[in-house]
Design an enzyme around this catalytic site. Structure first.
Site, PDB file in Angstrom:
ATOM      1  N   ASP A  13      41.374  38.767  32.513  1.00 35.74           N
ATOM      2  CA  ASP A  13      41.425  40.192  32.168  1.00 35.74           C
ATOM      3  C   ASP A  13      42.240  40.454  30.903  1.00 35.74           C
ATOM      4  O   ASP A  13      42.822  41.520  30.750  1.00 35.74           O
ATOM      5  CB  ASP A  13      42.011  41.024  33.332  1.00 35.74           C
ATOM      6  CG  ASP A  13      41.291  40.745  34.630  1.00 35.74           C
ATOM      7  OD1 ASP A  13      40.052  40.720  34.581  1.00 35.74           O
ATOM      8  OD2 ASP A  13      41.952  40.533  35.656  1.00 35.74           O
ATOM      9  N   HIS A  41      33.590  41.441  31.910  1.00 33.22           N
ATOM     10  CA  HIS A  41      33.972  41.614  30.511  1.00 33.22           C
ATOM     11  C   HIS A  41      33.591  43.023  30.052  1.00 33.22           C
ATOM     12  O   HIS A  41      32.428  43.396  30.063  1.00 33.22           O
ATOM     13  CB  HIS A  41      33.305  40.542  29.640  1.00 33.22           C
ATOM     14  CG  HIS A  41      33.878  39.183  29.896  1.00 33.22           C
ATOM     15  ND1 HIS A  41      33.378  38.039  29.328  1.00 33.22           N
ATOM     16  CD2 HIS A  41      34.919  38.786  30.665  1.00 33.22           C
ATOM     17  CE1 HIS A  41      34.100  37.001  29.733  1.00 33.22           C
ATOM     18  NE2 HIS A  41      35.030  37.431  30.555  1.00 33.22           N
TER      19      HIS A  41
HETATM   20  P1  IMP Z   1      37.065  33.480  42.550  1.00 38.71           P
HETATM   21  O1  IMP Z   1      36.904  32.919  41.181  1.00 38.71           O
HETATM   22  O2  IMP Z   1      36.206  34.683  42.809  1.00 38.71           O
HETATM   23  O3  IMP Z   1      36.947  32.456  43.633  1.00 38.71           O
HETATM   24  O4  IMP Z   1      38.578  34.028  42.679  1.00 38.71           O
HETATM   25  C1  IMP Z   1      39.699  33.160  42.601  1.00 38.71           C
HETATM   26  C2  IMP Z   1      40.883  33.855  41.959  1.00 38.71           C
HETATM   27  O5  IMP Z   1      40.603  34.089  40.592  1.00 38.71           O
HETATM   28  C3  IMP Z   1      41.213  35.219  42.555  1.00 38.71           C
HETATM   29  O6  IMP Z   1      42.616  35.429  42.463  1.00 38.71           O
HETATM   30  C4  IMP Z   1      40.507  36.184  41.620  1.00 38.71           C
HETATM   31  O7  IMP Z   1      41.102  37.460  41.628  1.00 38.71           O
HETATM   32  C5  IMP Z   1      40.708  35.474  40.308  1.00 38.71           C
HETATM   33  N1  IMP Z   1      39.666  35.789  39.334  1.00 38.71           N
HETATM   34  C6  IMP Z   1      38.402  35.337  39.305  1.00 38.71           C
HETATM   35  N2  IMP Z   1      37.741  35.826  38.248  1.00 38.71           N
HETATM   36  C7  IMP Z   1      38.613  36.592  37.579  1.00 38.71           C
HETATM   37  C8  IMP Z   1      38.518  37.338  36.361  1.00 38.71           C
HETATM   38  O8  IMP Z   1      37.501  37.383  35.674  1.00 38.71           O
HETATM   39  N3  IMP Z   1      39.647  37.996  35.994  1.00 38.71           N
HETATM   40  C9  IMP Z   1      40.803  37.927  36.706  1.00 38.71           C
HETATM   41  N4  IMP Z   1      40.925  37.235  37.837  1.00 38.71           N
HETATM   42  C10 IMP Z   1      39.850  36.562  38.268  1.00 38.71           C
END
Ligand code: IMP
Length: 423
Positions: A13, A41
């Protein structure tokens, strides 16, 4: 011609979408290399806000080709929604958007497995976006996955069915029971697959090789951030792909020697969504103000982001792991109005003062040590181009440049394309 990378250096982010959009005019090809629809994004221009999840952020530029690389995981259902949202722009998607045959597919049961896994973890949950990312990469490394190229084979539905059945057994295995209607999920999935199949599938590593031979410029667009990297992030509270520079090589088939500039993006402060350690997190009014002014809500899940001061220890680590050559500082405007700003320069780790990111940054081991600087009060949001930044902000930036030994070339002061100051 070389390949440049653009990477988030914190917990995601950071504002990569905006910067890719700003930089795209200089590139022929924008390529995503890892992650999937867990990313959100956000791009803003001409008064409209756009959120992309899987489609690269160069899609709105007339001449850029956008490539979804082999390292990405694609959910056809979310992909279709993104395409539906783009329909109003009359883009030539068939020509502008190319998809690697080697990218893996997120199945409906991957999403269900993500939900079952998280629910069964209770308090230890990762805080996943529940988009099925972890289970899909598990099937990839477990050599069970279904790839985009499989959709061109006549028996892909049989392979789908056998993987789905295995997933259903696995879902039953979890203690936490989840409700689902597979018929509905599958109907939606197969409809979306047909839309996906109408797009252009390519052998993307060959395409990128030929593009480099032909002198085309390529920007690899990272998703998530370095501290969510499966190897170098705050494991297990990470995502399931390599978000760091090396991930661009494996996620696109680009040789390490071909990488030129590595643009590293960070916010002037720090945020995190989901669970996991965050040494500089603020639980007071200062953190709440950052969240409010910075509109810190997840673009994918809408969850409020946790906010805190800039963590220079973690930032140095990310700069080194990625070999960052240029920095871009985002959301400078959000720090306007604080009398004092703090930057975490060291950790007190198990009683000792350290400057590097240790194996474990759980709160019981780590206490942040801060350097304080004077803040500024000017509203920066009207600034653009070569605007003169307040002297206190320049001091903040110069302090970081000296510590990180990398120049900060762009300071973003708002979400719009134009709210960008160059140094
Ligand atoms: P997952 O990738 O959905 O399995 O999530 C794993 C961790 O990564 C969690 O803490 C999510 O909140 C974080 N996360 C996944 N994608 C993003 C992103 O695009 N921005 C910020 N955090 C992310």
């Amino acid at each position: 011609m070389a390949v440049d990378l653009l990477l988030g250096l914190q917990w995601g982010d950071e504002g990569k979408g905006k910067i890719v959009d700003v930089l795209t005019k200089d590139y022929d090809i924008i390529a995503r290399f890892q992650g999937g629809p867990n990313a959100g994004h956000t791009l803003e221009f001409d008064g409209i806000k756009h959120v992309l999840h899987t489609i690269p952020s160069g899609i709105f530029h007339e001449n850029a080709i956008n490539l979804v690389g082999n390292g990405v995981v694609i959910d056809p259902v979310i992909f279709k929604k993104e395409l539906d949202n783009l329909a109003q722009f009359k883009l030539n998607i068939k020509e502008k958007l190319l998809i690697s045959r080697k990218a893996h597919l997120i199945l409906p049961t991957h999403r269900l497995l993500d939900a079952a896994s998280e629910a069964s973890k209770g308090k230890a949950k990762i805080g996943s976006t529940l988009k099925g990312i972890g289970p899909t990469y598990m099937d990839k490394t477990g050599r069970n996955g279904i790839r985009v190229g499989d959709l061109e084979l006549s028996d892909w539905k049989d392979r789908y069915a056998s993987l789905r059945d295995k997933h259903i057994d696995m879902i039953d295995f979890y203690d936490a029971k989840i409700e689902y209607n597979l018929d509905e999920l599958e109907a939606e999935f197969f409809k979306a697959v047909e839309v996906l199949k109408a797009l252009t599938f390519i052998d993307s590593e060959e395409y990128l090789y030929q593009a480099q031979q032909a002198g085309k410029s390529i920007l690899a667009e990272g998703a998530q951030g370095s501290l969510l990297d499966i190897d170098f992030g705050t494991y297990p509270f990470v995502t399931s792909s390599n978000t760091t520079a090396a991930g661009a090589c494996t996620g696109l088939g680009v040789a390490p020697g071909q990488i030129a500039e590595v643009f590293g993006i960070f916010k002037a402060y720090t945020t995190r969504v989901g669970s996991g350690p965050f040494p500089t997190e603020l639980f007071d009014e200062v953190g709440a103000t950052m969240g409010r002014v910075g509109n810190e809500f997840g673009a994918t899940t809408g969850r409020p982001r946790r906010c805190g001061w800039l963590d220079l220890v973690a930032l140095k680590y990310a700069v080194r792991v990625n070999g960052v050559t240029q920095l871009m500082m985002m959301k400078g405007d959000v720090l306007s109005g604080f009398d004092t700003l703090k930057i975490c320069t060291h950790y007190k780790y198990k009683g000792k003062l350290i400057e590097h990111l240790p194996y474990n940054i759980e709160p019981e081991n780590v206490e942040p040590v801060y350097f304080e600087m004077k803040g500024w009060s000017e509203d920066l949001t009207k600034m653009k181009g070569d605007a003169k930044l307040p002297s206190e902000l320049n001091e903040y930036i110069e302090y970081l440049e000296k510590e990180l030994n990398v120049p900060i070339k762009i300071v973003s002061v708002g979400p719009d394309r134009t709210q960008t100051v160059y140094r």
